[in-house]
Write an enzyme that holds these catalytic residues in place. Structure first.
Site, PDB file in Angstrom:
ATOM      1  N   ASN A 194       0.485  -0.616  -0.122  1.00 25.54           N
ATOM      2  CA  ASN A 194      -0.137   0.270  -0.277  1.00 25.54           C
ATOM      3  C   ASN A 194       0.706   1.135  -0.329  1.00 25.54           C
ATOM      4  O   ASN A 194       0.136   2.554   0.061  1.00 25.54           O
ATOM      5  CB  ASN A 194      -0.908   0.085   1.129  1.00 25.54           C
ATOM      6  CG  ASN A 194       0.054   0.132   2.482  1.00 25.54           C
ATOM      7  OD1 ASN A 194       0.806  -0.237   3.198  1.00 25.54           O
ATOM      8  ND2 ASN A 194      -1.288   0.840   3.874  1.00 25.54           N
ATOM      9  N   GLN A 236       8.681  27.128  -1.695  1.00 25.71           N
ATOM     10  CA  GLN A 236       7.559  27.677  -0.364  1.00 25.71           C
ATOM     11  C   GLN A 236       8.082  28.173   0.883  1.00 25.71           C
ATOM     12  O   GLN A 236       7.891  27.624   1.742  1.00 25.71           O
ATOM     13  CB  GLN A 236       6.048  26.191  -0.647  1.00 25.71           C
ATOM     14  CG  GLN A 236       6.394  26.004  -1.867  1.00 25.71           C
ATOM     15  CD  GLN A 236       4.882  24.710  -1.477  1.00 25.71           C
ATOM     16  OE1 GLN A 236       3.814  24.428  -0.719  1.00 25.71           O
ATOM     17  NE2 GLN A 236       4.815  23.265  -2.125  1.00 25.71           N
ATOM     18  N   LYS A 253      12.452  39.910 -14.859  1.00 19.74           N
ATOM     19  CA  LYS A 253      11.556  39.021 -15.350  1.00 19.74           C
ATOM     20  C   LYS A 253      10.035  38.928 -14.722  1.00 19.74           C
ATOM     21  O   LYS A 253      10.140  39.986 -12.967  1.00 19.74           O
ATOM     22  CB  LYS A 253      11.726  37.260 -15.361  1.00 19.74           C
ATOM     23  CG  LYS A 253      12.485  36.822 -13.541  1.00 19.74           C
ATOM     24  CD  LYS A 253      12.331  35.411 -13.180  1.00 19.74           C
ATOM     25  CE  LYS A 253      12.522  35.185 -12.178  1.00 19.74           C
ATOM     26  NZ  LYS A 253      12.345  33.611 -11.979  1.00 19.74           N
ATOM     27  N   ASP A 273      22.394  30.367 -10.334  1.00 16.56           N
ATOM     28  CA  ASP A 273      20.785  29.985 -10.044  1.00 16.56           C
ATOM     29  C   ASP A 273      20.932  29.171  -8.433  1.00 16.56           C
ATOM     30  O   ASP A 273      22.295  28.426  -9.174  1.00 16.56           O
ATOM     31  CB  ASP A 273      19.791  29.733 -11.669  1.00 16.56           C
ATOM     32  CG  ASP A 273      18.215  30.470 -10.544  1.00 16.56           C
ATOM     33  OD1 ASP A 273      18.321  30.717  -9.261  1.00 16.56           O
ATOM     34  OD2 ASP A 273      17.052  29.947 -10.843  1.00 16.56           O
ATOM     35  N   ASP A 312      14.268  23.938 -12.549  1.00 18.56           N
ATOM     36  CA  ASP A 312      13.296  22.880 -12.514  1.00 18.56           C
ATOM     37  C   ASP A 312      12.690  22.067 -14.058  1.00 18.56           C
ATOM     38  O   ASP A 312      13.626  21.448 -14.191  1.00 18.56           O
ATOM     39  CB  ASP A 312      12.019  23.444 -11.734  1.00 18.56           C
ATOM     40  CG  ASP A 312      11.043  22.558 -10.709  1.00 18.56           C
ATOM     41  OD1 ASP A 312      11.407  21.011 -11.534  1.00 18.56           O
ATOM     42  OD2 ASP A 312      10.352  22.878 -10.391  1.00 18.56           O
ATOM     43  N   THR A 313      11.775  23.124 -13.864  1.00 21.72           N
ATOM     44  CA  THR A 313      10.967  23.100 -16.083  1.00 21.72           C
ATOM     45  C   THR A 313      12.016  23.662 -17.000  1.00 21.72           C
ATOM     46  O   THR A 313      12.013  23.379 -17.846  1.00 21.72           O
ATOM     47  CB  THR A 313       9.890  23.183 -15.825  1.00 21.72           C
ATOM     48  OG1 THR A 313      10.063  24.741 -15.327  1.00 21.72           O
ATOM     49  CG2 THR A 313       9.081  22.847 -14.817  1.00 21.72           C
ATOM     50  N   GLY A 314      12.901  24.375 -16.295  1.00 22.71           N
ATOM     51  CA  GLY A 314      14.086  24.993 -17.441  1.00 22.71           C
ATOM     52  C   GLY A 314      13.883  26.562 -18.028  1.00 22.71           C
ATOM     53  O   GLY A 314      14.634  27.460 -19.000  1.00 22.71           O
ATOM     54  N   THR A 330      12.219  29.431 -16.303  1.00 22.56           N
ATOM     55  CA  THR A 330      13.168  30.483 -16.204  1.00 22.56           C
ATOM     56  C   THR A 330      14.548  30.769 -16.978  1.00 22.56           C
ATOM     57  O   THR A 330      14.912  32.147 -17.416  1.00 22.56           O
ATOM     58  CB  THR A 330      13.291  30.736 -14.728  1.00 22.56           C
ATOM     59  OG1 THR A 330      11.932  30.507 -13.698  1.00 22.56           O
ATOM     60  CG2 THR A 330      14.058  32.224 -14.825  1.00 22.56           C
TER      61      THR A 330
END
EC number: 2.7.6.1
Length: 326
Positions: free
Chosen positions: A45, A105, A201, A229, A233-235, A237
């Site tokens: 589980n 966060q 930005k 930086d 992350d997703t690239g 920026t």
């Protein structure tokens, strides 16, 4: 006789979760110790079971786990590992988090939002952590979320020395991809003797990972620009910032980041980017397809830095002294 004396010798033990065993083995090798054998598996589980194969009673224990994907599973595993050591009568538990999950966060931007970085610190403290050792937090204020010592390590010397050794410093410009990274970029400038530029930005507050680049502040025309930086992350920026630099006449762009999260469309964005090289550290494992197929990704090992800090902590030395030259 009403008691007895012990030898008084301290004992250090090094433990690793399953998220990034390669880094753990590197750190252990630098320390000259072995990773404590651990039985860990998932029930049907999804519940996690952990049991150590050696006694940890009276030992100073160091538990390393990078919060890579699936991030919630590895955070939970680390919490369980901490709890197991606490209940095994460990003398102290130092949590090593090369990449601190939920670090973005760290404050409330809008109403009814959580401060999840604080929650992670609270969970570690409740589980039994006495100390946290981490690398390049998203913001320095996260150190204050944990009620105990936090050793904040920096990848700047490792990354900056690599770049400085391969690029003509007379043509170098250090670039901050946003206002929040200016202080870090300024440290790069001091170390390499290079000027500073900033990419201004604006994010779309209603769309995650959506960035609009507006302008470049500083002279970048004909320069080799180094974008610095804390993570990719997703690239979105960093690639948009690189495009802005090329649009303003940059000769070349090198991107450096401590943490290569590289999720979602990151692989395609990095492949299609005009950036000549992405320089990362191995605080997180690099996805296999990127490390195999994209030769413009360079991964430097953060293991010696972590191992030096662990040694200083165990020997009651000074972690700060490792970075005094900054």
């Amino acid at each position: 006789m009403t008691g007895f004396k012990t030898t008084g010798e301290k004992k250090m033990m090094f433990f690793s979760g399953r998220a990034h065993p390669e880094l753990a083995e590197e750190v252990a090798h630098q320390l000259g110790v072995g990773v404590v054998p651990t039985k860990a598996f998932d029930f049907a589980n999804g519940e996690i079971y952990v049991r150590y194969q050696e006694s940890a009673r009276g030992a100073d224990c160091f538990v390393i786990q990078s919060h890579t994907a699936p991030i919630n599973q590895w955070i939970m595993e680390q919490l369980i590992m901490i709890d197991a050591l606490k209940r095994a009568s460990a003398r102290s538990v130092t949590v090593i988090v090369p990449f601190y999950g939920y670090a973005r966060q760290d404050k409330k931007h809008r109403g009814r939002e959580p401060i999840s970085a604080r929650l992670i610190a609270d969970l570690m403290k409740t589980a039994g952590a006495d100390r946290i050792l981490t690398v390049d937090l998203h913001t320095d204020q996260i150190q204050g979320f944990f009620d105990g010592p936090v050793d904040h390590l920096f990848a700047l010397p490792l990354l900056a020395d690599y770049v400085g050794a391969k690029v003509d410093k007379d043509k170098l410009t250090i670039v901050s991809p946003d206002a929040g990274r200016v202080r870090v970029a300024d440290r790069w400038c001091d170390r390499l003797g290079a000027p500073l530029a900033i990419v201004h930005k604006r994010r779309d507050k209603d769309v995650a990972n959506q960035v609009t680049v507006h302008e470049v502040v500083g002279e970048v025309k004909g320069r080799v620009c180094v974008l610095v930086d804390d993570m990719i992350d997703t690239g979105g920026t960093i690639c948009a910032a690189a495009d802005a630099l090329f649009a303003h006449g940059a000769e070349d762009v090198i991107v450096t980041a401590t943490h290569g999260v590289l999720s979602g469309p990151a692989a395609d964005r990095l492949k299609n980017s005009r950036v000549s090289e992405f320089v990362l550290t191995n605080t997180l494992p690099t996805p296999g397809e990127l490390s195999r197929d994209l030769d413009k990704i360079t991964v430097l090992s953060i293991a010696p830095t972590i191992a030096s800090a662990v040694r200083e902590v165990f020997e009651d030395g000074s972690v700060t002294s490792l970075f005094d030259e900054q």
